[in-house]
Design a protein around this motif. Structure first.
Motif, PDB file in Angstrom:
ATOM      1  N   HIS A 164     110.616 -76.484  73.979  1.00  0.00           N
ATOM      2  CA  HIS A 164     109.931 -75.877  74.894  1.00  0.00           C
ATOM      3  C   HIS A 164     110.656 -75.519  76.051  1.00  0.00           C
ATOM      4  CE1 HIS A 164     105.885 -77.036  72.954  1.00  0.00           C
ATOM      5  NE2 HIS A 164     106.418 -77.705  72.448  1.00  0.00           N
ATOM      6  N   ASP A 168     107.760 -71.868  79.781  1.00  0.00           N
ATOM      7  CA  ASP A 168     106.585 -72.080  78.892  1.00  0.00           C
ATOM      8  C   ASP A 168     105.216 -72.873  79.445  1.00  0.00           C
ATOM      9  OD1 ASP A 168     107.793 -71.069  76.764  1.00  0.00           O
ATOM     10  OD2 ASP A 168     108.293 -72.753  75.740  1.00  0.00           O
ATOM     11  N   TYR A 171     103.361 -70.328  81.692  1.00  0.00           N
ATOM     12  CA  TYR A 171     102.800 -69.123  81.263  1.00  0.00           C
ATOM     13  C   TYR A 171     101.440 -69.954  80.612  1.00  0.00           C
ATOM     14  CZ  TYR A 171     106.744 -65.912  80.683  1.00  0.00           C
ATOM     15  OH  TYR A 171     107.643 -65.214  81.195  1.00  0.00           O
ATOM     16  N   CYS A 172     101.413 -70.953  80.020  1.00  0.00           N
ATOM     17  CA  CYS A 172     100.258 -71.764  79.571  1.00  0.00           C
ATOM     18  C   CYS A 172      99.357 -72.346  80.557  1.00  0.00           C
ATOM     19  CB  CYS A 172     100.702 -73.198  78.830  1.00  0.00           C
ATOM     20  SG  CYS A 172      99.162 -73.698  77.618  1.00  0.00           S
ATOM     21  N   THR A 175      97.748 -68.441  81.634  1.00  0.00           N
ATOM     22  CA  THR A 175      96.926 -67.769  80.759  1.00  0.00           C
ATOM     23  C   THR A 175      95.811 -68.489  80.314  1.00  0.00           C
ATOM     24  OG1 THR A 175      98.393 -68.068  79.108  1.00  0.00           O
ATOM     25  CG2 THR A 175      98.798 -66.319  80.165  1.00  0.00           C
ATOM     26  N   TYR A 176      95.832 -70.071  80.370  1.00  0.00           N
ATOM     27  CA  TYR A 176      94.919 -70.718  79.742  1.00  0.00           C
ATOM     28  C   TYR A 176      94.063 -71.284  80.602  1.00  0.00           C
ATOM     29  CZ  TYR A 176      92.295 -73.850  76.900  1.00  0.00           C
ATOM     30  OH  TYR A 176      91.523 -74.666  76.191  1.00  0.00           O
ATOM     31  N   TYR A 199      98.902 -80.719  73.719  1.00  0.00           N
ATOM     32  CA  TYR A 199      97.429 -80.476  74.120  1.00  0.00           C
ATOM     33  C   TYR A 199      97.408 -81.580  75.172  1.00  0.00           C
ATOM     34  CZ  TYR A 199      92.824 -78.422  74.082  1.00  0.00           C
ATOM     35  OH  TYR A 199      91.538 -77.799  74.352  1.00  0.00           O
ATOM     36  N   GLY A 202      99.230 -80.591  78.456  1.00  0.00           N
ATOM     37  CA  GLY A 202      98.605 -79.657  79.314  1.00  0.00           C
ATOM     38  C   GLY A 202      97.369 -80.217  80.143  1.00  0.00           C
TER      39      GLY A 202
END
Length: 216
Positions: A164, A168, A171-172, A175-176, A199, A202
């Motif tokens: 990773h 990364d 961005y996660c 965008t999420y 998972y 994050g």
């Protein structure tokens, strides 16, 4: 937001400034062990402040933390150590029962740091970190440099170390966590998935950190 609570853990709280100091001390402690830029640091850790400290402390000095599954077997940990060539492993004391017997067979491992009570020849995390300076400047990295590895489950053969990159998590998060979940600093997170899972990492670490919220 240094004085704001970042994490809740076993009845105590860790503020953002407290976390920053813990990360800085851990990064400096890793440097003191001779860990160099891009070298891997195996993190066999329960969800805890030590996990946060090892993960971010390694990244801040340009090293590459590898959180690994705490429910694997000794031979798996030996494989992770040899495949990654990690010179340092940071391990929660309860997990030594499974991992401990294989550590002496790891070809590249030089230092074992234990979150808890260390055995002979091992380093106690708390004392190791407290001896280190509380200030640390982040090394300069590119957005395309490796930030951390996560190993796959190995269901189709040997586990693969998925690399990773530094961008990364950003961005996660954007965008999420922000755009899909709508997370803000008013949110608290609890995750069934542990931090060693992508998972969980994050859900309960960099999502709440990224918005100034709180992880439990």
């Amino acid at each position: 937001r240094g004085g704001e609570v970042a994490f809740h853990y076993e009845g105590t709280t860790l503020t953002y400034s407290g976390l920053q100091e813990l990360v800085n001390r851990t990064g400096n402690a890793l440097l003191d062990l001779g860990v160099q830029r891009e070298q891997r640091v195996l993190c066999l850790l329960l969800d805890s402040p030590e996990f946060l400290a090892a993960f971010w402390g390694a990244i801040k000095i340009g090293a590459v933390p590898i959180p690994v599954n705490t429910m694997m077997r000794g031979q798996d940990y030996l494989y992770f150590l040899d495949d990654s060539r990690a010179p340092v492993a940071i391990i929660s004391e309860p997990l030594l029962a499974e991992a401990g017997p294989v550590l002496s067979r790891a070809r590249y491992l030089k230092h074992v740091v234990v979150a808890g009570k260390p055995a002979s020849g091992q380093i106690g995390f708390d004392e190791w970190v407290q001896r280190a300076p509380a200030r640390l400047e982040a090394v300069e990295t590119s957005k395309d440099d490796a930030a951390f590895w996560l190993y796959s489950s190995g269901s189709t053969g040997r586990p693969k170390g998925a690399v990773h990159l530094q961008h990364d998590m950003v961005y996660c998060l954007d965008t999420y966590a922000r755009q899909v979940l709508g997370m803000t600093e008013d949110d608290r997170t609890v995750s069934a998935a542990k931090l060693f899972f992508a998972y969980g990492l994050g859900n309960n670490m960099y999502f709440p950190m990224g918005v100034g919220g709180q992880g439990v």
